[in-house]
Design a protein around this motif. Structure first.
Motif, mmCIF file in Angstrom:
data_model
loop_
_atom_site.group_PDB
_atom_site.id
_atom_site.type_symbol
_atom_site.label_atom_id
_atom_site.label_comp_id
_atom_site.label_asym_id
_atom_site.label_seq_id
_atom_site.Cartn_x
_atom_site.Cartn_y
_atom_site.Cartn_z
ATOM 1 N N UNK A 205 0.797 -1.225 0.000
ATOM 2 C CA UNK A 205 0.000 0.000 0.000
ATOM 3 C C UNK A 205 0.828 1.272 0.000
ATOM 4 N N UNK A 206 2.107 1.179 -0.314
ATOM 5 C CA UNK A 206 2.946 2.377 -0.288
ATOM 6 C C UNK A 206 2.844 3.136 -1.612
ATOM 7 N N UNK A 207 3.037 4.442 -1.522
ATOM 8 C CA UNK A 207 3.065 5.294 -2.707
ATOM 9 C C UNK A 207 4.347 6.111 -2.668
ATOM 10 N N UNK A 208 5.053 6.272 -3.768
ATOM 11 C CA UNK A 208 4.712 5.712 -5.061
ATOM 12 C C UNK A 208 4.902 4.192 -5.070
ATOM 13 N N UNK A 209 4.254 3.547 -6.021
ATOM 14 C CA UNK A 209 4.353 2.099 -6.163
ATOM 15 C C UNK A 209 5.736 1.761 -6.715
ATOM 16 N N UNK A 210 6.431 0.888 -6.016
ATOM 17 C CA UNK A 210 7.761 0.446 -6.441
ATOM 18 C C UNK A 210 7.664 -1.019 -6.872
ATOM 19 N N UNK A 211 7.727 -1.308 -8.186
ATOM 20 C CA UNK A 211 7.539 -2.674 -8.664
ATOM 21 C C UNK A 211 8.725 -3.581 -8.349
ATOM 22 N N UNK B 216 0.058 4.674 -12.493
ATOM 23 C CA UNK B 216 -0.366 3.723 -13.528
ATOM 24 C C UNK B 216 -1.217 4.437 -14.570
ATOM 25 N N UNK B 217 -1.310 3.828 -15.744
ATOM 26 C CA UNK B 217 -2.314 4.241 -16.723
ATOM 27 C C UNK B 217 -3.475 3.261 -16.548
ATOM 28 N N UNK B 218 -4.536 3.731 -15.899
ATOM 29 C CA UNK B 218 -5.654 2.861 -15.538
ATOM 30 C C UNK B 218 -6.687 2.792 -16.648
ATOM 31 N N UNK B 219 -7.321 1.641 -16.765
ATOM 32 C CA UNK B 219 -8.377 1.443 -17.747
ATOM 33 C C UNK B 219 -9.608 2.214 -17.325
ATOM 34 N N UNK B 220 -10.083 3.092 -18.208
ATOM 35 C CA UNK B 220 -11.308 3.840 -18.005
ATOM 36 C C UNK B 220 -12.327 3.280 -18.992
#
Length: 147
Positions: free
Chosen positions: A60-66, A142-146
């Motif tokens: 749950x951390x931001x920014x997301x570190x992959x 992220x580029x989220x699906x809309x």
């Protein structure tokens, strides 16, 4: 939940060949065949050195570190994914793949480069009458699906 409706279009049977990078080939195929939206399934083999994104370092951390994982040898694979345009009109494949060898399996997103080991088979179904796209999310990056 957000959703939209689409109609099934053309169905393509594709064979990816030894050494090809999966996301590069399928995004190029979409551009070449004027496919804006699609879903697909894939089976075959992934080569040694292929890289997967296997989760965030912290949930749950931001920014997301992959986190990434590199395959140590050839693996059997199965996967499913979607293709939608991003905010710049680029066709973007989002595909998760399970890769197994003997009793070991790892699952992740192929975005970092999965290379075909001899062959992968793809069934790609075009989605029509839909305007869904991937848009930037400032919180996750992220580029989220809309839909």
């Amino acid at each position: 939940m957000k959703y939209s409706e689409a109609r099934q279009g053309r169905i393509f049977i594709i064979r990816l060949e030894d050494g090809e990078i999966v996301h590069e080939q399928l995004e190029q195929f979409a551009r070449d065949n004027l496919i804006e939206r699609a879903h697909l399934i894939i089976i075959g083999g992934a080569d040694k050195g292929s890289r997967l994104v296997v989760g965030p370092e912290e949930s749950r951390s931001l920014p997301v570190m992959p986190m990434t994982h590199e395959l140590y040898d050839a693996h059997e694979i199965t996967g499913t994914g979607t293709i939608f345009p991003d905010d710049e009109g680029n066709m973007v494949l989002h595909l998760h793949m399970a890769c197994g060898r003997e009793e070991n399996t790892v699952t992740g997103c192929i975005r970092n480069g999965v290379r075909v080991w001899h062959v992968m088979e793809v069934v790609l179904t075009e989605l029509l009458e839909n305007t869904a796209s991937r848009q930037p999310d400032p919180i996750t990056g992220f580029k989220l699906l809309i839909p």
